[in-house]
Enzyme design. Sequence first.
Site, PDB file in Angstrom:
ATOM      1  N   GLY A 176      -4.155  -6.834   7.763  1.00 22.54           N
ATOM      2  CA  GLY A 176      -4.638  -5.618   7.092  1.00 22.54           C
ATOM      3  C   GLY A 176      -5.549  -5.971   5.950  1.00 22.54           C
ATOM      4  N   ASN A 177      -5.839  -5.001   5.111  1.00 22.27           N
ATOM      5  CA  ASN A 177      -6.659  -5.274   3.922  1.00 22.27           C
ATOM      6  C   ASN A 177      -6.247  -4.338   2.797  1.00 22.27           C
ATOM      7  OD1 ASN A 177      -8.317  -2.764   4.066  1.00 22.27           O
ATOM      8  ND2 ASN A 177      -8.914  -3.678   6.028  1.00 22.27           N
ATOM      9  N   ASN A 178      -6.901  -4.495   1.633  1.00 25.67           N
ATOM     10  CA  ASN A 178      -6.458  -3.774   0.430  1.00 25.67           C
ATOM     11  C   ASN A 178      -7.017  -2.367   0.278  1.00 25.67           C
ATOM     12  OD1 ASN A 178      -4.828  -5.757  -0.594  1.00 25.67           O
ATOM     13  ND2 ASN A 178      -6.530  -6.811  -1.614  1.00 25.67           N
TER      14      ASN A 178
END
Length: 395
Positions: free
Chosen positions: A204-206
């Site tokens: 995933g990412n932020n």
Amino acid sequence: MRIIVGISGGIAAYKIPFLIRHLKKIGAEVKCIMTPSSIDFISPLVLSALSNEPVGIEFWNKETGEWNNHVHYGEWADLLVIAPATANTIAKLANGACDNLLLATYLSMRSKTLVVPAMDLDMYKHPTVLRNLEQLSKDGVHILPAESGELASGLVGEGRMAEPETIVGIIQTILAVEPVLLNKTVLITAGPTHEAIDPVRFIGNNSSGKMGFALAHRALQLGAKVILISGPTSCHLQHDALQLIHVTTAVEMFNAVQIHWKESQIGVFAAAVADFRPLKMENTKIKKSGDLLSLELTTNPDIIEWASTNKEDNQITVGFALETNNEKENALLKLSRKKMDVIILNSLNEKGAGFETDTNKISIFDSKGQHQEFSLKQKTEVARDIFKYINDYNQ
Ligand code: C5P
């Protein structure tokens, strides 16, 4: 509409419950802030029950130990309405005094303020009060003048607070936005995507989703029907004209976009879609064995590229670029490679811009060769700039 009603210590405070009810009826979110002296005129409990929100009085709530953050209030609201505004509060507002939560919130307001005076007739025509009101007006504050009538002192004259219905009318005028997206459907992607590795892990990412949700909020304000396709976020939005579709993976987001793109005229692709996903999701949790673990990844579909190559003449696509180097060149390359109409560049090099923050600093480029730079702003303000740009581009 997000409205803070600020109440100072005047007898007209008894009309504020009616003001709150009217505001709630027209769909506004309302929070109240009271000056300490106003609680002698109206119970905070009534205001809290009607607004469905805690009432701010002191900077620090001694019972809960919570800090009432005036900066957050100032960022949250579309409008601060000070009603009733007493001669004392007006004098303090005009001079930048800051000895209570309401005054500190006024100084922290990012949006507009409306002052609704209420006092006895001699006070209302006193040169100092007139001077202070004039100063506030020069400072860009909207003033709704007091009306003539019977006053609490028994005297008759100018000084009565405007009626709640009148206040609501002025609020609607101040906050009116031209519904330039009426009869239009706007599709927005937001948030990150999560690509499962095994039942408990993902790539995933932020991305927080804040920019996409701010865009959806703005499009709704402008009268659009909005289809918001969001990856996992903690953002919330509710509106009659909003269709919110929750997805987890890029493939799910792509499927939802494929279903809804045809009915949309504007596509704003703000999601931070994972470029790759594991080729295979393990059915059971991967066990630790050895120092190395290799994951085989495969590319995800490029959603905006698909929408751009499958669009009719009446459709436009707007994408984002988050770059760390050669920002402008990379953004322009992406604009043409993905056949977008408009690209919004936000730089990771800018403090306060990009993922997770409440602010963003953008530059916009489009396929007509136009370009505009913007300063660091709240994401809600950035959303306004983006839709203004899209609207001008579409003319
Ligand atoms: O290539 P990059 O990920 O930087 O492109 C960013 C833009 O492309 C964003 O508007 C993003 O929402 C969109 N995008 C997409 N599908 C992908 C990857 C990116 O729609 N698979």
